[in-house]
Design a protein around this motif. Structure first.
Motif, mmCIF file in Angstrom:
data_model
loop_
_atom_site.group_PDB
_atom_site.id
_atom_site.type_symbol
_atom_site.label_atom_id
_atom_site.label_comp_id
_atom_site.label_asym_id
_atom_site.label_seq_id
_atom_site.Cartn_x
_atom_site.Cartn_y
_atom_site.Cartn_z
ATOM 1 N N LEU A 95 0.850 -1.180 0.000
ATOM 2 C CA LEU A 95 0.000 0.000 0.000
ATOM 3 C C LEU A 95 0.890 1.236 0.000
ATOM 4 C CD1 LEU A 95 -3.050 0.647 0.148
ATOM 5 C CD2 LEU A 95 -2.799 0.756 2.627
ATOM 6 N N VAL A 96 0.633 2.153 -0.954
ATOM 7 C CA VAL A 96 1.440 3.368 -1.059
ATOM 8 C C VAL A 96 0.541 4.589 -1.178
ATOM 9 C CG1 VAL A 96 3.398 2.171 -2.142
ATOM 10 C CG2 VAL A 96 1.667 3.272 -3.578
ATOM 11 N N SER A 97 1.163 5.724 -0.946
ATOM 12 C CA SER A 97 0.514 7.018 -1.109
ATOM 13 C C SER A 97 1.422 7.862 -1.994
ATOM 14 C CB SER A 97 0.341 7.683 0.252
ATOM 15 O OG SER A 97 -0.148 9.006 0.101
ATOM 16 N N LEU A 98 0.838 8.528 -2.977
ATOM 17 C CA LEU A 98 1.591 9.383 -3.881
ATOM 18 C C LEU A 98 0.876 10.720 -3.969
ATOM 19 C CD1 LEU A 98 3.711 9.950 -6.150
ATOM 20 C CD2 LEU A 98 2.004 9.070 -7.741
ATOM 21 N N THR A 99 1.610 11.792 -3.760
ATOM 22 C CA THR A 99 1.062 13.135 -3.868
ATOM 23 C C THR A 99 1.803 13.870 -4.972
ATOM 24 O OG1 THR A 99 0.535 13.191 -1.519
ATOM 25 C CG2 THR A 99 0.656 15.308 -2.633
ATOM 26 N N TYR A 100 1.042 14.634 -5.766
ATOM 27 C CA TYR A 100 1.657 15.450 -6.804
ATOM 28 C C TYR A 100 0.913 16.783 -6.882
ATOM 29 C CZ TYR A 100 -2.293 14.680 -9.873
ATOM 30 O OH TYR A 100 -3.556 14.669 -10.389
ATOM 31 N N ARG A 101 1.590 17.730 -7.497
ATOM 32 C CA ARG A 101 0.972 19.017 -7.806
ATOM 33 C C ARG A 101 1.143 19.242 -9.296
ATOM 34 N NH1 ARG A 101 3.948 24.372 -6.270
ATOM 35 N NH2 ARG A 101 5.137 23.479 -7.933
ATOM 36 N N SER A 102 0.118 19.794 -9.939
ATOM 37 C CA SER A 102 0.230 20.141 -11.350
ATOM 38 C C SER A 102 -0.511 21.443 -11.609
ATOM 39 C CB SER A 102 -0.339 19.029 -12.243
ATOM 40 O OG SER A 102 -1.744 18.947 -12.119
ATOM 41 N N ARG A 103 -0.113 22.109 -12.663
ATOM 42 C CA ARG A 103 -0.849 23.299 -13.093
ATOM 43 C C ARG A 103 -2.006 22.806 -13.962
ATOM 44 N NH1 ARG A 103 -0.207 28.588 -13.280
ATOM 45 N NH2 ARG A 103 1.922 28.517 -12.490
ATOM 46 N N GLU A 149 3.319 20.860 -15.873
ATOM 47 C CA GLU A 149 4.251 21.168 -14.776
ATOM 48 C C GLU A 149 4.004 20.251 -13.571
ATOM 49 O OE1 GLU A 149 4.212 25.377 -13.866
ATOM 50 O OE2 GLU A 149 3.856 25.845 -15.969
ATOM 51 N N ILE A 150 3.941 18.952 -13.818
ATOM 52 C CA ILE A 150 3.661 17.980 -12.760
ATOM 53 C C ILE A 150 4.891 17.787 -11.884
ATOM 54 C CG2 ILE A 150 3.041 15.583 -12.265
ATOM 55 C CD1 ILE A 150 1.500 15.593 -14.939
ATOM 56 N N LEU A 151 4.678 17.906 -10.589
ATOM 57 C CA LEU A 151 5.734 17.697 -9.610
ATOM 58 C C LEU A 151 5.241 16.646 -8.623
ATOM 59 C CD1 LEU A 151 8.387 18.466 -8.160
ATOM 60 C CD2 LEU A 151 7.067 20.205 -6.938
ATOM 61 N N ALA A 152 5.864 15.462 -8.660
ATOM 62 C CA ALA A 152 5.495 14.391 -7.738
ATOM 63 C C ALA A 152 6.348 14.494 -6.487
ATOM 64 C CB ALA A 152 5.699 13.030 -8.394
ATOM 65 N N PHE A 153 5.717 14.352 -5.347
ATOM 66 C CA PHE A 153 6.429 14.305 -4.081
ATOM 67 C C PHE A 153 5.550 13.545 -3.102
ATOM 68 C CE2 PHE A 153 4.231 18.369 -4.333
ATOM 69 C CZ PHE A 153 3.467 18.383 -3.185
ATOM 70 N N GLY A 154 6.098 13.204 -1.982
ATOM 71 C CA GLY A 154 5.298 12.536 -0.969
ATOM 72 C C GLY A 154 5.017 11.073 -1.254
ATOM 73 N N PHE A 155 5.839 10.411 -2.060
ATOM 74 C CA PHE A 155 5.635 8.987 -2.293
ATOM 75 C C PHE A 155 6.113 8.218 -1.067
ATOM 76 C CE2 PHE A 155 6.937 4.783 -3.630
ATOM 77 C CZ PHE A 155 5.827 4.375 -4.344
ATOM 78 N N GLU A 156 5.239 7.388 -0.517
ATOM 79 C CA GLU A 156 5.620 6.631 0.672
ATOM 80 C C GLU A 156 4.779 5.373 0.813
ATOM 81 O OE1 GLU A 156 4.642 8.777 4.304
ATOM 82 O OE2 GLU A 156 2.971 9.738 3.290
#
Length: 140
Positions: free
Chosen positions: A4-12, A75-82
């Motif tokens: 089980l994982v969680s992935l957070t991203y931000r995009s315009r 402008e996708i920025l992935a962060f917070g993968f855990e």
């Protein structure tokens, strides 16, 4: 069993008709995410999407590939993968929180730039706590 994982991203967001396209995104996401075993939350502030998806690693990887190829995101920025032991948003195949709802749920939002995992984590905590306390109609 897949971890089980969680992935957070931000995009315009690139939306010609934001209201109609967000409804379209949510309808498709709810069906697809239910099939893939993905839950999550999508924040939209009028400029950016900030989304957290959680579920089996292979399903999250597949969904992120689809999102990355979607012309509505740039402008996708992935962060917070855990790896996670439990879902933060177990009841939502995909819950959208609009700009207006964000202001009501997180009045201090203007102090967050949502550019890093700390801001997003704090915002998620605030929203999840407030919605789980009494917004039964918000589940979706």
């Amino acid at each position: 069993m897949d971890e089980l994982v969680s992935l957070t991203y931000r995009s315009r967001a690139r939306l010609a008709d934001p209201t109609a396209q967000i409804v379209q995104i949510m309808r498709a996401a709810r069906v697809r995410n239910l099939r893939l075993g993905i839950t999550g939350i999508l924040l939209y502030n009028g400029v950016h999407f900030v989304q957290t998806i959680e579920g089996p690693r292979a399903a999250c990887d597949e969904l992120f590939r689809l999102i990355s190829a979607d012309p509505r995101h740039q402008e996708i920025l992935a962060f917070g993968f855990e790896r996670i032991a439990a879902r933060r948003f177990p009841d939502w195949s995909m819950r959208i929180v609009s700009r207006e709802e964000l202001r009501a749920l997180a009045p201090g939002l203007e102090r967050l730039d949502l550019s890093g995992p700390e801001d997003v984590t704090e915002l998620h905590r605030t929203i999840a706590a407030r919605l789980s306390r009494g917004d039964a109609a918000a589940n979706g």
